[in-house]
Design a protein around this motif. Structure first.
Motif, PDB file in Angstrom:
ATOM      1  N   MET A  17      -0.741   2.376  -0.420  1.00 20.03           N
ATOM      2  CA  MET A  17       0.453   1.569  -0.679  1.00 20.03           C
ATOM      3  C   MET A  17       0.858   1.722  -2.136  1.00 20.03           C
ATOM      4  O   MET A  17       0.023   1.920  -3.004  1.00 20.03           O
ATOM      5  CB  MET A  17       0.178   0.099  -0.362  1.00 20.03           C
ATOM      6  CG  MET A  17       0.004  -0.156   1.131  1.00 20.03           C
ATOM      7  SD  MET A  17      -0.587  -1.802   1.508  1.00 20.03           S
ATOM      8  CE  MET A  17       0.822  -2.795   1.020  1.00 20.03           C
ATOM      9  N   HIS A  18       2.149   1.625  -2.387  1.00 24.55           N
ATOM     10  CA  HIS A  18       2.634   1.888  -3.726  1.00 24.55           C
ATOM     11  C   HIS A  18       2.420   0.693  -4.638  1.00 24.55           C
ATOM     12  O   HIS A  18       2.267  -0.427  -4.208  1.00 24.55           O
ATOM     13  CB  HIS A  18       4.124   2.234  -3.681  1.00 24.55           C
ATOM     14  CG  HIS A  18       4.943   1.221  -2.956  1.00 24.55           C
ATOM     15  ND1 HIS A  18       5.119   1.257  -1.598  1.00 24.55           N
ATOM     16  CD2 HIS A  18       5.604   0.118  -3.385  1.00 24.55           C
ATOM     17  CE1 HIS A  18       5.882   0.238  -1.229  1.00 24.55           C
ATOM     18  NE2 HIS A  18       6.179  -0.466  -2.295  1.00 24.55           N
TER      19      HIS A  18
ATOM     20  N   CYS B 193      -2.540  -2.211  -8.225  1.00 20.89           N
ATOM     21  CA  CYS B 193      -3.294  -3.131  -7.390  1.00 20.89           C
ATOM     22  C   CYS B 193      -4.597  -3.496  -8.074  1.00 20.89           C
ATOM     23  O   CYS B 193      -5.062  -2.824  -8.986  1.00 20.89           O
ATOM     24  CB  CYS B 193      -3.581  -2.521  -6.016  1.00 20.89           C
ATOM     25  SG  CYS B 193      -4.581  -1.023  -6.055  1.00 20.89           S
TER      26      CYS B 193
ATOM     27  N   ARG C  83      -8.172   0.571   0.087  1.00 24.53           N
ATOM     28  CA  ARG C  83      -7.066   1.250  -0.592  1.00 24.53           C
ATOM     29  C   ARG C  83      -6.717   2.552   0.130  1.00 24.53           C
ATOM     30  O   ARG C  83      -5.537   2.858   0.338  1.00 24.53           O
ATOM     31  CB  ARG C  83      -7.436   1.542  -2.048  1.00 24.53           C
ATOM     32  CG  ARG C  83      -6.284   2.151  -2.855  1.00 24.53           C
ATOM     33  CD  ARG C  83      -6.705   2.460  -4.270  1.00 24.53           C
ATOM     34  NE  ARG C  83      -6.993   1.262  -5.029  1.00 24.53           N
ATOM     35  CZ  ARG C  83      -8.200   0.905  -5.448  1.00 24.53           C
ATOM     36  NH1 ARG C  83      -9.246   1.663  -5.155  1.00 24.53           N
ATOM     37  NH2 ARG C  83      -8.369  -0.190  -6.145  1.00 24.53           N
TER      38      ARG C  83
ATOM     39  N   SER D 140      -4.969   1.716   3.402  1.00 26.53           N
ATOM     40  CA  SER D 140      -3.590   1.262   3.186  1.00 26.53           C
ATOM     41  C   SER D 140      -2.684   2.415   2.784  1.00 26.53           C
ATOM     42  O   SER D 140      -1.493   2.412   3.115  1.00 26.53           O
ATOM     43  CB  SER D 140      -3.549   0.153   2.132  1.00 26.53           C
ATOM     44  OG  SER D 140      -3.875   0.646   0.844  1.00 26.53           O
ATOM     45  N   ASP D 141      -3.222   3.406   2.086  1.00 25.77           N
ATOM     46  CA  ASP D 141      -2.420   4.585   1.744  1.00 25.77           C
ATOM     47  C   ASP D 141      -2.063   5.378   3.000  1.00 25.77           C
ATOM     48  O   ASP D 141      -0.940   5.864   3.147  1.00 25.77           O
ATOM     49  CB  ASP D 141      -3.180   5.481   0.766  1.00 25.77           C
ATOM     50  CG  ASP D 141      -3.228   4.910  -0.642  1.00 25.77           C
ATOM     51  OD1 ASP D 141      -2.423   4.007  -0.946  1.00 25.77           O
ATOM     52  OD2 ASP D 141      -4.080   5.354  -1.433  1.00 25.77           O
TER      53      ASP D 141
ATOM     54  N   HIS E 236      -1.763   4.256   6.067  1.00 22.91           N
ATOM     55  CA  HIS E 236      -0.825   3.506   6.904  1.00 22.91           C
ATOM     56  C   HIS E 236       0.308   2.882   6.083  1.00 22.91           C
ATOM     57  O   HIS E 236       0.917   1.895   6.515  1.00 22.91           O
ATOM     58  CB  HIS E 236      -1.569   2.404   7.662  1.00 22.91           C
ATOM     59  CG  HIS E 236      -2.475   2.916   8.733  1.00 22.91           C
ATOM     60  ND1 HIS E 236      -2.010   3.560   9.864  1.00 22.91           N
ATOM     61  CD2 HIS E 236      -3.836   2.893   8.843  1.00 22.91           C
ATOM     62  CE1 HIS E 236      -3.035   3.899  10.636  1.00 22.91           C
ATOM     63  NE2 HIS E 236      -4.148   3.515  10.042  1.00 22.91           N
ATOM     64  N   GLU E 237       0.618   3.466   4.939  1.00 25.30           N
ATOM     65  CA  GLU E 237       1.593   2.861   4.032  1.00 25.30           C
ATOM     66  C   GLU E 237       2.938   2.601   4.704  1.00 25.30           C
ATOM     67  O   GLU E 237       3.507   1.512   4.590  1.00 25.30           O
ATOM     68  CB  GLU E 237       1.805   3.761   2.808  1.00 25.30           C
ATOM     69  CG  GLU E 237       2.864   3.231   1.855  1.00 25.30           C
ATOM     70  CD  GLU E 237       3.038   4.105   0.624  1.00 25.30           C
ATOM     71  OE1 GLU E 237       3.809   3.714  -0.266  1.00 25.30           O
ATOM     72  OE2 GLU E 237       2.406   5.177   0.562  1.00 25.30           O
ATOM     73  N   TYR E 238       3.461   3.591   5.413  1.00 25.83           N
ATOM     74  CA  TYR E 238       4.793   3.425   5.995  1.00 25.83           C
ATOM     75  C   TYR E 238       4.791   2.361   7.094  1.00 25.83           C
ATOM     76  O   TYR E 238       5.703   1.533   7.174  1.00 25.83           O
ATOM     77  CB  TYR E 238       5.299   4.757   6.549  1.00 25.83           C
ATOM     78  CG  TYR E 238       6.731   4.666   7.013  1.00 25.83           C
ATOM     79  CD1 TYR E 238       7.762   4.461   6.103  1.00 25.83           C
ATOM     80  CD2 TYR E 238       7.054   4.752   8.360  1.00 25.83           C
ATOM     81  CE1 TYR E 238       9.075   4.351   6.518  1.00 25.83           C
ATOM     82  CE2 TYR E 238       8.368   4.648   8.785  1.00 25.83           C
ATOM     83  CZ  TYR E 238       9.373   4.445   7.854  1.00 25.83           C
ATOM     84  OH  TYR E 238      10.670   4.320   8.266  1.00 25.83           O
TER      85      TYR E 238
ATOM     86  N   GLN F  45       4.743  -0.997   5.540  1.00 28.50           N
ATOM     87  CA  GLN F  45       6.063  -1.339   5.009  1.00 28.50           C
ATOM     88  C   GLN F  45       6.934  -1.973   6.092  1.00 28.50           C
ATOM     89  O   GLN F  45       7.613  -2.979   5.855  1.00 28.50           O
ATOM     90  CB  GLN F  45       6.762  -0.088   4.475  1.00 28.50           C
ATOM     91  CG  GLN F  45       6.358   0.331   3.083  1.00 28.50           C
ATOM     92  CD  GLN F  45       7.221   1.473   2.593  1.00 28.50           C
ATOM     93  OE1 GLN F  45       7.416   2.462   3.296  1.00 28.50           O
ATOM     94  NE2 GLN F  45       7.744   1.353   1.395  1.00 28.50           N
TER      95      GLN F  45
ATOM     96  N   TYR G 161       4.845  -5.399  -5.179  1.00 29.12           N
ATOM     97  CA  TYR G 161       5.116  -4.574  -4.004  1.00 29.12           C
ATOM     98  C   TYR G 161       6.625  -4.517  -3.783  1.00 29.12           C
ATOM     99  O   TYR G 161       7.297  -5.550  -3.708  1.00 29.12           O
ATOM    100  CB  TYR G 161       4.417  -5.171  -2.783  1.00 29.12           C
ATOM    101  CG  TYR G 161       4.503  -4.315  -1.543  1.00 29.12           C
ATOM    102  CD1 TYR G 161       3.532  -3.361  -1.271  1.00 29.12           C
ATOM    103  CD2 TYR G 161       5.555  -4.464  -0.644  1.00 29.12           C
ATOM    104  CE1 TYR G 161       3.609  -2.577  -0.135  1.00 29.12           C
ATOM    105  CE2 TYR G 161       5.640  -3.685   0.491  1.00 29.12           C
ATOM    106  CZ  TYR G 161       4.663  -2.736   0.743  1.00 29.12           C
ATOM    107  OH  TYR G 161       4.746  -1.958   1.864  1.00 29.12           O
TER     108      TYR G 161
ATOM    109  N   SER H  90       4.797   8.337   9.774  1.00 26.94           N
ATOM    110  CA  SER H  90       5.209   8.884   8.482  1.00 26.94           C
ATOM    111  C   SER H  90       6.651   9.341   8.580  1.00 26.94           C
ATOM    112  O   SER H  90       7.181   9.582   9.666  1.00 26.94           O
ATOM    113  CB  SER H  90       4.311  10.055   8.072  1.00 26.94           C
ATOM    114  OG  SER H  90       4.336  11.080   9.054  1.00 26.94           O
TER     115      SER H  90
END
Length: 260
Positions: free
Chosen positions: A1-2, A5, A31, A34-35, A37-39, A42, A153, A193
């Motif tokens: 995730m962007h 953190c 971390r 979450s990266d 599954h980031e989209y 969101q 976020y 993605s």
């Protein structure tokens, strides 16, 4: 995730060295998850905002945060299973600092306001034309005192409406179904993605790609499945009608997402 953190973990009865080692290992795992599954996260986070008062309403308060509670999947962290299957989304809620025990204990006082003004106060222009502001997001793990926190976020306005807009019931039903699809995809290790679109809203794009991670020698590679919606997603929705309320297939849900 962007975004920046930080995280906290509490384990009573362990030595300091054990706590530090376990803490960093867990932080790295969440971390990385979450990266991956980031989209999808969101989408889940924005649906929660839209269907609970709207973007502007939730960003207006300095002491509101999004708390995403995860649940560990048995054997999800083993070497034979990719990190994408380590956790499932158990709950998502918007809470004030005094309403959530974890936020009360670990909220950082220096957190900046949840508003677009933050970007201007720091002398930086919003990095995305649809950016409405930022919000404190915490990923917690059910049954633990752990959180991976994102104090800033990025939150986007709807594509076709203002940040103040609240979706009507028909849209809310579709968004809630899409939320269920996203949660079930995460639980199955399915990764959504999409290509970057710096000129517009991150949601105003063609339907996402679906993929899973498969073994590739000693590592992993993401394998896209162009028929995932017709072969897996829509049949799964049809097999579990009680979990969905709109009666719409995934393609229609995505169209409504772009129209909001």
């Amino acid at each position: 995730m962007h975004g920046l953190c930080y995280g906290f973990v509490l384990w009573e009865g362990l030595s300091k060295s054990c706590v530090v080692g376990a803490q960093f290992a867990l932080l790295d795992t969440v971390r990385e998850w979450s990266d991956v599954h980031e989209y999808t996260l969101q989408i889940i986070i924005h649906i929660a905002l839209w269907t609970n008062g709207g973007v502007a309403h939730n960003l207006a308060s300095r002491d509101k945060a999004m708390v995403v509670t995860l649940e560990s999947v048995p054997n999800g962290g083993g070497d034979s299973i990719h990190i994408s299957r380590a956790y499932r989304v158990f709950d998502v809620k918007i809470a004030r600092r005094d309403e959530d025990p974890f936020l009360r204990r670990y909220w950082r006082e220096e957190q900046a306001p949840n508003s677009e003004a933050r970007a201007h106060n720091t002398g930086q222009e919003p990095r995305h034309p649809a950016l409405a502001g930022t919000m404190h997001v915490a990923l917690t793990i059910r049954g633990t005192a752990f959180a991976l926190q994102f104090p800033e976020y990025d939150i986007y306005r709807p594509y076709m409406h203002t940040a103040e807009a609240i979706p009507p019931q028909f849209f809310c039903s579709a968004f809630k179904d899409l939320d269920v699809v996203c949660r079930r995809a995460i639980a199955a290790g399915i990764v959504l993605s999409i290509s970057d679109d710096p000129a517009g809203n991150f949601l105003a794009l063609p339907p996402p790609d679906f993929g899973i991670y498969e073994r590739d020698g000693s590592g992993w590679k993401k394998v896209l499945n162009p028929t995932m919606v017709s072969d897996v997603i829509n049949p799964d929705m049809a097999r579990h009608p009680s979990k969905f309320v709109s009666g719409l297939p995934f393609q229609a849900l995505w169209v409504l997402l772009g129209k909001w």
